[in-house]
Design an enzyme around this catalytic site. Structure first.
Site, mmCIF file in Angstrom:
data_model
loop_
_atom_site.group_PDB
_atom_site.id
_atom_site.type_symbol
_atom_site.label_atom_id
_atom_site.label_comp_id
_atom_site.label_asym_id
_atom_site.label_seq_id
_atom_site.Cartn_x
_atom_site.Cartn_y
_atom_site.Cartn_z
ATOM 1 N N GLY A 15 -10.153 7.165 -5.366
ATOM 2 C CA GLY A 15 -10.042 8.574 -4.974
ATOM 3 C C GLY A 15 -10.982 9.464 -5.771
ATOM 4 N N GLU A 34 -13.755 8.524 -17.244
ATOM 5 C CA GLU A 34 -12.940 7.328 -16.975
ATOM 6 C C GLU A 34 -12.782 6.575 -18.296
ATOM 7 O OE1 GLU A 34 -11.160 5.589 -14.399
ATOM 8 O OE2 GLU A 34 -10.802 4.399 -16.216
ATOM 9 N N CYS A 42 -7.619 -0.393 -7.604
ATOM 10 C CA CYS A 42 -7.983 -1.145 -6.396
ATOM 11 C C CYS A 42 -9.044 -2.193 -6.699
ATOM 12 C CB CYS A 42 -8.470 -0.185 -5.314
ATOM 13 S SG CYS A 42 -9.156 -1.044 -3.896
ATOM 14 N N CYS A 47 -6.163 -4.357 -5.252
ATOM 15 C CA CYS A 47 -6.497 -4.874 -3.916
ATOM 16 C C CYS A 47 -7.598 -5.933 -3.899
ATOM 17 C CB CYS A 47 -6.954 -3.726 -3.009
ATOM 18 S SG CYS A 47 -6.060 -2.199 -3.246
ATOM 19 N N LYS A 50 -6.836 -9.185 -5.931
ATOM 20 C CA LYS A 50 -5.666 -9.756 -5.235
ATOM 21 C C LYS A 50 -6.099 -10.454 -3.943
ATOM 22 C CE LYS A 50 -3.894 -7.791 -2.014
ATOM 23 N NZ LYS A 50 -2.960 -6.705 -1.948
ATOM 24 N N TYR A 98 -19.931 1.050 -8.329
ATOM 25 C CA TYR A 98 -19.252 2.349 -8.485
ATOM 26 C C TYR A 98 -20.019 3.254 -9.455
ATOM 27 C CZ TYR A 98 -15.195 1.705 -5.559
ATOM 28 O OH TYR A 98 -14.374 1.582 -4.477
ATOM 29 N N GLY A 175 10.947 -7.114 -5.133
ATOM 30 C CA GLY A 175 10.841 -7.521 -3.726
ATOM 31 C C GLY A 175 9.915 -6.628 -2.942
ATOM 32 N N TYR A 177 5.764 -4.927 -2.289
ATOM 33 C CA TYR A 177 4.450 -5.467 -1.928
ATOM 34 C C TYR A 177 3.960 -6.472 -2.994
ATOM 35 C CZ TYR A 177 2.769 -1.579 1.228
ATOM 36 O OH TYR A 177 2.536 -0.678 2.225
ATOM 37 N N GLU A 181 3.531 -10.463 -2.448
ATOM 38 C CA GLU A 181 2.154 -10.962 -2.344
ATOM 39 C C GLU A 181 1.886 -12.018 -3.427
ATOM 40 O OE1 GLU A 181 -0.416 -7.528 -2.371
ATOM 41 O OE2 GLU A 181 -0.155 -7.209 -0.211
ATOM 42 N N ARG A 204 11.991 -3.747 1.253
ATOM 43 C CA ARG A 204 12.886 -2.669 1.682
ATOM 44 C C ARG A 204 12.067 -1.546 2.320
ATOM 45 N NH1 ARG A 204 14.754 1.811 -0.956
ATOM 46 N NH2 ARG A 204 13.906 1.179 -2.970
ATOM 47 N N HIS A 434 -7.414 -13.893 25.804
ATOM 48 C CA HIS A 434 -6.778 -15.200 25.842
ATOM 49 C C HIS A 434 -7.726 -16.295 25.394
ATOM 50 C CE1 HIS A 434 -3.803 -18.072 27.180
ATOM 51 N NE2 HIS A 434 -4.761 -18.728 27.803
ATOM 52 N N GLU A 439 -2.618 -11.363 21.931
ATOM 53 C CA GLU A 439 -2.431 -11.026 23.347
ATOM 54 C C GLU A 439 -0.966 -10.736 23.661
ATOM 55 O OE1 GLU A 439 -2.932 -14.207 26.356
ATOM 56 O OE2 GLU A 439 -3.195 -15.579 24.665
HETATM 57 P P1 NDP Z 1 7.428 -1.259 -4.872
HETATM 58 O O1 NDP Z 1 7.986 0.047 -5.220
HETATM 59 O O2 NDP Z 1 6.922 -1.550 -3.514
HETATM 60 O O3 NDP Z 1 8.492 -2.411 -5.227
HETATM 61 C C1 NDP Z 1 9.165 -2.438 -6.441
HETATM 62 C C2 NDP Z 1 10.208 -3.536 -6.343
HETATM 63 O O4 NDP Z 1 10.837 -3.718 -7.600
HETATM 64 C C3 NDP Z 1 11.309 -3.201 -5.357
HETATM 65 O O5 NDP Z 1 11.656 -4.385 -4.698
HETATM 66 C C4 NDP Z 1 12.427 -2.687 -6.248
HETATM 67 O O6 NDP Z 1 13.687 -2.898 -5.720
HETATM 68 C C5 NDP Z 1 12.232 -3.555 -7.460
HETATM 69 N N1 NDP Z 1 12.725 -2.942 -8.686
HETATM 70 C C6 NDP Z 1 12.488 -1.699 -9.167
HETATM 71 N N2 NDP Z 1 13.099 -1.515 -10.338
HETATM 72 C C7 NDP Z 1 13.744 -2.667 -10.616
HETATM 73 C C8 NDP Z 1 14.563 -3.099 -11.686
HETATM 74 N N3 NDP Z 1 14.848 -2.297 -12.708
HETATM 75 N N4 NDP Z 1 15.062 -4.342 -11.636
HETATM 76 C C9 NDP Z 1 14.784 -5.153 -10.599
HETATM 77 N N5 NDP Z 1 14.020 -4.804 -9.563
HETATM 78 C C10 NDP Z 1 13.498 -3.576 -9.568
HETATM 79 O O7 NDP Z 1 6.318 -1.505 -5.973
HETATM 80 P P2 NDP Z 1 5.148 -2.522 -6.138
HETATM 81 O O8 NDP Z 1 4.948 -2.563 -7.610
HETATM 82 O O9 NDP Z 1 5.383 -3.800 -5.415
HETATM 83 O O10 NDP Z 1 3.937 -1.785 -5.440
HETATM 84 C C11 NDP Z 1 3.609 -0.439 -5.773
HETATM 85 C C12 NDP Z 1 2.886 0.216 -4.646
HETATM 86 O O11 NDP Z 1 1.547 -0.252 -4.619
HETATM 87 C C13 NDP Z 1 3.426 -0.096 -3.262
HETATM 88 O O12 NDP Z 1 4.485 0.726 -2.906
HETATM 89 C C14 NDP Z 1 2.223 0.131 -2.408
HETATM 90 O O13 NDP Z 1 2.149 1.490 -2.096
HETATM 91 C C15 NDP Z 1 1.078 -0.272 -3.308
HETATM 92 N N6 NDP Z 1 0.581 -1.621 -2.974
HETATM 93 C C16 NDP Z 1 0.027 -1.850 -1.764
HETATM 94 C C17 NDP Z 1 -0.438 -3.087 -1.409
HETATM 95 C C18 NDP Z 1 -1.021 -3.310 -0.077
HETATM 96 O O14 NDP Z 1 -1.417 -2.351 0.586
HETATM 97 N N7 NDP Z 1 -1.094 -4.548 0.407
HETATM 98 C C19 NDP Z 1 -0.367 -4.217 -2.350
HETATM 99 C C20 NDP Z 1 0.252 -3.884 -3.597
HETATM 100 C C21 NDP Z 1 0.698 -2.629 -3.887
HETATM 101 P P3 NDP Z 1 14.382 -1.902 -4.653
HETATM 102 O O15 NDP Z 1 13.762 -2.206 -3.329
HETATM 103 O O16 NDP Z 1 15.824 -2.287 -4.719
HETATM 104 O O17 NDP Z 1 14.119 -0.518 -5.136
#
Ligand code: NDP
Length: 451
Positions: A15, A34, A42, A47, A50, A98, A175, A177, A181, A204, A434, A439
């Protein structure tokens, strides 16, 4: 008052660099500070590395498929050291790109930390104070560990790209992203992966059916995914870390990764001195034009905790320049953003989940799951999902959810149609390509349910 610069940008990620470059191209005098590496999360620790790891992790499946297709190939070992060296050479190259973008456009750069002193001045780590008509904060976010005994021993996503060797086993907490991943990546690279997620289903907020299939496929690939389970403590022992779980079980893992969310980088930025308001998570509060409560200070990207995705930060940066330097107030539209989760298989999604759409009014759901031709021929059990959520009154496609190899590529294109307000009949009118998996998105004739 004469300022040293028209714009001072703090943060050289996607950004910040985009905003600095575009403002400078328009004739503004721009500086950027920076403290770490140019390219930000990223490019350096998100990204890009990854995705390269995703590619590396896919080869065992490809090799197994090749055999099923009649090729005489054998799978050797994965050389993490060789891959890591190449990965970092690529990141160095990109960082150079960059830096080159900024230099080539006349942006003055400072390789150090900067903080606000007041609404028009920043102080660099070496004590230099500089003034600017506008200040843009684009400092991004950082991974956070939960507060529990021993958590400091755990890795966060930043560390994964720097590991000396791949562990034999890893426990991933979370659980979202990043957790999903990396569970798939490390599983593909041969690491024994256990994943704890505290909720009922991973990812979620995404469509239930789609995340359910991702979760099934992850389990089918050998990831030991334990739902409704969390970590309560960890301690260092010989060979790794002994972890205690909420279900009372204890086990030793060579490494533990916390993928438990990210927090905005606002600590010690001088926000209080400048009077910039922050929210509950420490995020900078901005309006639709990315302006803070201090009129000369703007903020974009993850530090504002709106939609934390690279292309969104870039859009916010472009809209900031348009608003502030081109006299054309441009808000950023955060609706209908297509996104992909690079699990195996990938999930691509745009618009509302079935659950969100149902809460707003009557919908028709079109969905199909099937074994794709390529994997089916190879005898693999993989299934894919194509799903459309359609408004029963306007006929508009409110959500499109794809779980399939290449879903990230597919959803970019489906996103255009959904963004344009396409109806189910527009999809129906489009002739199928096809034989493809995609499709199915234009050949689903009967709703699987009305809800
Ligand atoms: P997220 O917020 O997506 O996920 C965090 C996870 O950790 C959730 O499952 C959450 O559970 C859990 N959690 C949070 N606190 C605790 C705790 N104290 N104990 C146990 N579990 C916990 O964050 P990420 O770090 O995975 O990613 C951050 C952001 O980065 C994403 O939201 C996305 O915007 C971006 N991103 C995008 C990608 C892509 O475009 N492919 C790839 C990677 C990141 P609960 O669901 O219960 O809150």
């Amino acid at each position: 008052m004469a300022f040293d610069y028209d714009l001072f940008v703090i943060g050289g990620g996607s950004g910040g660099v985009r905003a600095a470059r575009v403002a400078a191209q328009g004739g503004a005098r721009v500086a950027l500070a920076e403290e770490s590496r140019y390219g930000g999360t990223c490019v350096i620790r998100g990204c890009v590395p990854k995705k390269l790891m995703v590619f590396a992790s896919e080869f065992p499946d490809t090799i197994a498929e090749a055999r099923a297709y009649g090729w005489e190939v054998t799978q050797g070992a994965f050389d993490w050291g060789a891959f890591r060296a190449k990965l970092h050479a690529e990141l160095d190259r990109l960082e150079g790109v960059y830096r080159g973008i900024l230099k080539g456009n006349g942006v003055e750069t400072f390789d150090m930390r900067a903080r606000l002193v007041d609404p028009h001045r920043v102080e660099l780590a070496d004590g230099t104070r500089l003034s600017a008509r506008h200040i843009l904060i684009a400092t991004g976010g950082r991974p956070v560990r939960p507060d529990l005994p021993g958590a400091a021993h755990g890795l966060v996503s930043d560390d994964l790209f720097l590991m000396e060797r791949l562990p034999e086993s890893i426990l991933i907490i979370g659980g979202g992203y990043i957790a999903c991943e990396f569970a798939c990546i490390l599983n593909g690279l041969g690491v024994q992966v256990t994943q704890f997620y505290r909720g009922a289903q991973v990812l979620r907020g995404f469509d239930d059916e789609a995340r359910g299939l991702v979760s099934e496929e992850m389990t089918g690939a050998g990831i030991d995914l334990r739902l409704e389970t969390n970590i309560t403590a960890m301690e260092k022992v010989a060979g790794g870390y002994r972890v205690r779980a909420t279900d009372g079980q204890e086990a030793v893992y060579e490494q533990v990764l916390f993928a438990t969310g990210r927090a905005p980088n606002t600590r010690d930025l001088g926000l209080e001195a400048a009077g910039v308001a922050v929210g509950r998570k420490g995020e900078i509060v901005v309006d639709a034009y990315s302006q803070t409560n201090v009129p000369s200070v703007y903020a974009i990207g993850d530090v504002t905790d709106r939609v934390n995705l690279t292309p969104v930060a870039i859009r916010e940066g472009m809209a900031f320049v348009e608003t502030v330097f081109n006299g054309n107030p441009t808000p950023v539209d955060h609706e209908l953003i297509p996104t992909a989760i690079f699990t195996r298989p990938e999930m691509g999604t745009v618009g509302l989940s079935e659950e969100e759409a149902r809460a707003r009014g009557p919908v028709e759901v079109y969905a199909t799951t099937f074994k794709p031709m390529r994997e089916g021929f190879a005898g693999r059990a993989t299934r894919v999902l194509m799903k459309l959520v359609v408004c029963a009154t306007t006929r508009r496609v409110l959500g499109c959810h794809i779980v399939a190899p290449g879903a990230g590529e597919m959803i970019q294109l489906a996103g255009i149609a959904v963004r344009m307000g396409a109806t189910k009949e527009d999809f129906d009118r489009t002739v199928a390509v096809h034989p493809t998996m995609a499709e199915e998105i234009v050949t689903m004739k009967t709703p699987v349910r009305h809800a």
